[in-house]
Design an enzyme around this catalytic site. Structure first.
Site, PDB file in Angstrom:
ATOM      1  N   CYS A 146       3.901   3.925  -3.251  1.00 40.39           N
ATOM      2  CA  CYS A 146       5.129   3.401  -3.849  1.00 40.39           C
ATOM      3  C   CYS A 146       5.971   4.530  -4.419  1.00 40.39           C
ATOM      4  O   CYS A 146       7.148   4.349  -4.708  1.00 40.39           O
ATOM      5  CB  CYS A 146       4.798   2.389  -4.933  1.00 40.39           C
ATOM      6  N   SER A 199       4.837  -5.966  -3.029  1.00 43.53           N
ATOM      7  CA  SER A 199       6.203  -5.900  -2.505  1.00 43.53           C
ATOM      8  C   SER A 199       7.158  -6.712  -3.402  1.00 43.53           C
ATOM      9  O   SER A 199       6.737  -7.623  -4.123  1.00 43.53           O
ATOM     10  CB  SER A 199       6.229  -6.415  -1.071  1.00 43.53           C
TER      11      SER A 199
HETATM   12  P1  NAD Z   1       1.951  -7.280  -0.868  1.00 47.91           P
HETATM   13  O1  NAD Z   1       3.100  -7.749  -1.667  1.00 47.91           O
HETATM   14  O2  NAD Z   1       1.821  -7.739   0.534  1.00 47.91           O
HETATM   15  O3  NAD Z   1       0.564  -7.721  -1.575  1.00 47.91           O
HETATM   16  C1  NAD Z   1       0.308  -7.445  -2.927  1.00 47.91           C
HETATM   17  C2  NAD Z   1      -0.650  -8.484  -3.465  1.00 47.91           C
HETATM   18  O4  NAD Z   1      -0.038  -9.767  -3.411  1.00 47.91           O
HETATM   19  C3  NAD Z   1      -1.945  -8.581  -2.682  1.00 47.91           C
HETATM   20  O5  NAD Z   1      -3.019  -8.784  -3.561  1.00 47.91           O
HETATM   21  C4  NAD Z   1      -1.724  -9.806  -1.804  1.00 47.91           C
HETATM   22  O6  NAD Z   1      -2.918 -10.458  -1.474  1.00 47.91           O
HETATM   23  C5  NAD Z   1      -0.857 -10.671  -2.673  1.00 47.91           C
HETATM   24  N1  NAD Z   1       0.026 -11.548  -1.890  1.00 47.91           N
HETATM   25  C6  NAD Z   1       0.464 -11.348  -0.627  1.00 47.91           C
HETATM   26  N2  NAD Z   1       1.273 -12.359  -0.260  1.00 47.91           N
HETATM   27  C7  NAD Z   1       1.367 -13.203  -1.310  1.00 47.91           C
HETATM   28  C8  NAD Z   1       2.078 -14.419  -1.547  1.00 47.91           C
HETATM   29  N3  NAD Z   1       2.870 -14.965  -0.624  1.00 47.91           N
HETATM   30  N4  NAD Z   1       1.950 -14.993  -2.746  1.00 47.91           N
HETATM   31  C9  NAD Z   1       1.166 -14.460  -3.686  1.00 47.91           C
HETATM   32  N5  NAD Z   1       0.475 -13.304  -3.520  1.00 47.91           N
HETATM   33  C10 NAD Z   1       0.572 -12.684  -2.347  1.00 47.91           C
HETATM   34  O7  NAD Z   1       1.946  -5.684  -0.975  1.00 47.91           O
HETATM   35  P2  NAD Z   1       1.034  -4.654  -0.192  1.00 47.91           P
HETATM   36  O8  NAD Z   1       1.481  -4.597   1.223  1.00 47.91           O
HETATM   37  O9  NAD Z   1      -0.391  -4.907  -0.490  1.00 47.91           O
HETATM   38  O10 NAD Z   1       1.436  -3.296  -0.942  1.00 47.91           O
HETATM   39  C11 NAD Z   1       2.546  -2.524  -0.596  1.00 47.91           C
HETATM   40  C12 NAD Z   1       3.723  -2.829  -1.492  1.00 47.91           C
HETATM   41  O11 NAD Z   1       3.381  -2.596  -2.843  1.00 47.91           O
HETATM   42  C13 NAD Z   1       4.908  -1.908  -1.224  1.00 47.91           C
HETATM   43  O12 NAD Z   1       6.077  -2.668  -1.304  1.00 47.91           O
HETATM   44  C14 NAD Z   1       4.831  -0.896  -2.347  1.00 47.91           C
HETATM   45  O13 NAD Z   1       6.045  -0.263  -2.670  1.00 47.91           O
HETATM   46  C15 NAD Z   1       4.363  -1.750  -3.447  1.00 47.91           C
HETATM   47  N6  NAD Z   1       3.761  -0.977  -4.525  1.00 47.91           N
HETATM   48  C16 NAD Z   1       4.477  -0.855  -5.671  1.00 47.91           C
HETATM   49  C17 NAD Z   1       3.956  -0.113  -6.717  1.00 47.91           C
HETATM   50  C18 NAD Z   1       4.718   0.014  -8.006  1.00 47.91           C
HETATM   51  O14 NAD Z   1       4.141   0.426  -8.992  1.00 47.91           O
HETATM   52  N7  NAD Z   1       5.983  -0.328  -8.048  1.00 47.91           N
HETATM   53  C19 NAD Z   1       2.715   0.508  -6.583  1.00 47.91           C
HETATM   54  C20 NAD Z   1       2.015   0.357  -5.389  1.00 47.91           C
HETATM   55  C21 NAD Z   1       2.554  -0.400  -4.364  1.00 47.91           C
END
Ligand code: NAD
Length: 498
Positions: free
Chosen positions: A281, A226
């Site tokens: 995404c 995110s």
């Molecule tokens: P997320 O941001 O919750 O988690 C992503 C990763 O970050 C995970 O490995 C998680 O463990 C880690 N994380 C979570 N909180 C954290 C923190 N406070 N500090 C450090 N690391 C932390 O995302 P999600 O819910 O797993 O995935 C969905 C999101 O990813 C959506 O916003 C989607 O649009 C995005 N996404 C983007 C792309 C792209 O290429 N732009 C591709 C796939 C998904």
């Protein structure tokens, strides 16, 4: 209770931090396993193991590394059904969609197997008198990937595939929501011939991520997730002197021109908006029909198709899409639907409270359709990440072009039209990183690069394709002069370019 292990130095390792998180089966709505959340010390152990593997792996010539990658691809394909089942059971996407998740990752590993060619540098003969110049692309060392829940195979493979091909070793911190597939992928890499520690998988939350970013042995961080976290990791990585590419959230629009084949556009929209329960995404979450007549026809076609959609268990062949990943995701999405109603959008189809026979506790959210959504509404501005499609009607082409261009996010966008001139103008002017013309989800193929603009991506190099190789290597430029010998004497003059 089953525990999903870490994978370090070539073996499954139990967590020692004493902290765990539940892993759900979203169809059943039940806890299926627990995943350990690593301590900083455990992360440091994974980094140390990858650091040791770097000496061997980086010294293995690129063609031999490529052979290991190709063997890895074979093993992933041989185990495709097992991997896809595991993936569906933790994520909730359907079995064919889970195979697609793995396949799009495999394609990048296949591309990365071209490393001997891709890593070639440049060479200039006689850049000055007796002087030749060449450049090398060398691996960085230990690099890290932090990946999201929604593509638990594809995104780890995009990152690790390229990084390993370039001779780096890799510490993967996958999503704690669906951690099993990454562990199996690392096991298969070992079986394919990768040295122990070349690909380590460590599970965890912010503690693990902070430990990766703060460790000077980790030279680069590739993040996908995110936007708020992408941005904070990007800044934090820079503070710790490491390169980062951090990809964030999205709000992808699809513009439908009056001349488009509306049946085709409606079919495309249904798959792009509701496939994988909208948890992509590159999902389309905003449809922008141009003109009231186009909008009215499109709405009628969408209604028919949504009525025919089947939401059901991930492994059931008749399911078009499965549940969302967790209870929190279901609550967030349903709350956004309520917000949309309060904001005055027209809720045509309400997916709240949807049920599936035999699975009363599953995380179900039915396909939802809003009409007359305007740019000031939160349901337009914010990423919902669920099966919710918003229709934002545009009066004309210029307004339709402005909507995605002015949106905070800039990941993907599509236009449906039969007119080449309109398509060409749109692809040139739209402020979004990946564009589809009559293609609803324009995820670039492996040998192009993937990356969004604006709040969808931080850093200047995209994922996979040649950018991936650049991100995971550093350039060394060598200037060589073989003096013609003592007979010419030493030169004290700075050599000039010509
Ligand atoms: P997320 O941001 O919750 O988690 C992503 C990763 O970050 C995970 O490995 C998680 O463990 C880690 N994380 C979570 N909180 C954290 C923190 N406070 N500090 C450090 N690391 C932390 O995302 P999600 O819910 O797993 O995935 C969905 C999101 O990813 C959506 O916003 C989607 O649009 C995005 N996404 C983007 C792309 C792209 O290429 N732009 C591709 C796939 C998904």
């Amino acid at each position: 209770m089953t525990q999903v292990p870490h994978f370090m130095s070539g073996r499954r390792v139990e967590g020692t931090s004493g902290r765990f998180q539940d892993v759900y089966n979203p169809v059943k709505g039940e806890v299926a396993a627990q995943v350990p959340l690593a301590s900083a010390e455990e992360v440091q152990g994974a980094i140390e193991s990858s650091q040791q593997a770097f000496a061997t792996w980086s010294a293995t010539n690129a063609q031999r590394r490529a052979r290991v990658l190709l063997k890895w691809v074979d093993l992933i394909n041989e185990n495709m059904d097992e991997l896809a089942t595991l993936l569906s059971n933790e994520h909730g996407k359907t079995f064919p969609d889970a195979k697609g998740d793995i396949q799009r990752g495999v394609e990048v590993v296949e591309f990365a197997a071209g490393a001997p060619h891709l890593l070639k540098g440049e060479y200039s003969s006689a850049a000055g008198t007796g002087i030749d110049v060449h450049s090398l692309r060398q691996p960085l060392g230990v690099v890290a990937g932090i990946t999201p829940f929604n593509f638990p195979a594809m995104i780890p493979l995009w990152k690790a595939g390229i990084a390993l091909a370039a001779g780096n070793t890799f510490v993967l911190k996958p999503s704690e929501r669906d951690p099993s597939v990454p562990v199996r992928l690392a096991e298969l890499a070992l079986e394919a011939g990768m040295p122990e520690g070349a690909l380590n998988v460590i599970h965890g939350d912010k503690t693990a991520v902070d430990a990766l970013i703060q460790d000077p042995r980790v030279k680069a961080v590739g993040f996908v997730g995110s936007t708020a976290i992408a941005q904070s990791i990007y800044l934090d990585a820079a503070r710790h002197n490491k390169r980062a590419q951090c990809f964030g959230g999205a709000k992808n629009h699809m513009v439908i021109m009056p001349d488009a084949d509306l049946e085709q556009a409606a079919d495309a929209l249904i798959g792009a908006a509701f496939g994988s329960a909208g948890e992509r995404c590159m999902a389309i979450s905003v449809a922008v029909p141009v003109g009231e007549a186009t909008a009215d026809k499109l709405v009628a076609l969408l209604r028919e198709r949504i009525d025919r959609l089947t939401m059901g268990p991930s492994l059931d062949e008749s399911s078009d899409f499965g549940p969302v990943v967790g209870k929190d995701a279901k609550e967030r999405i349903e709350s956004y639907i309520g917000i949309g109603v309060d904001e005055g959008a027209q809720l045509l189809i309400d997916g709240r409270g949807a049920t599936v026979d035999g699975h009363p506790h599953g995380f179900w959210v039915g396909a939802t359709l809003f009409d007359r959504v305007s740019p000031d509404m939160r349901i337009y501005k914010e990423e919902i990440f669920g099966p919710v499609l918003c229709i934002a009607r545009a009066a004309d082409y210029e307004e339709a072009l402005r909507l995605p261009s002015e949106h905070e996010y800039g990941n993907g966008v599509a236009i449906f039209t039969r007119d080449g001139d309109t398509a060409r103008d749109f692809t040139t002017r739209v402020e979004v990183g990946m564009v589809g013309v009559n293609v609803p989800i324009p995820v670039p193929i492996a040998y192009y690069t993937f990356g969004g603009w604006k709040a969808s991506g931080f850093g200047d190099l995209n994922q996979h394709g040649t950018d991936g190789l650049k991100f995971y290597t550093k350039t060394k430029t060598v200037t060589t002069r073989w003096p013609s010998g003592a007979k010419e004497g030493a030169s004290f003059v700075m050599p000039e370019g010509s």
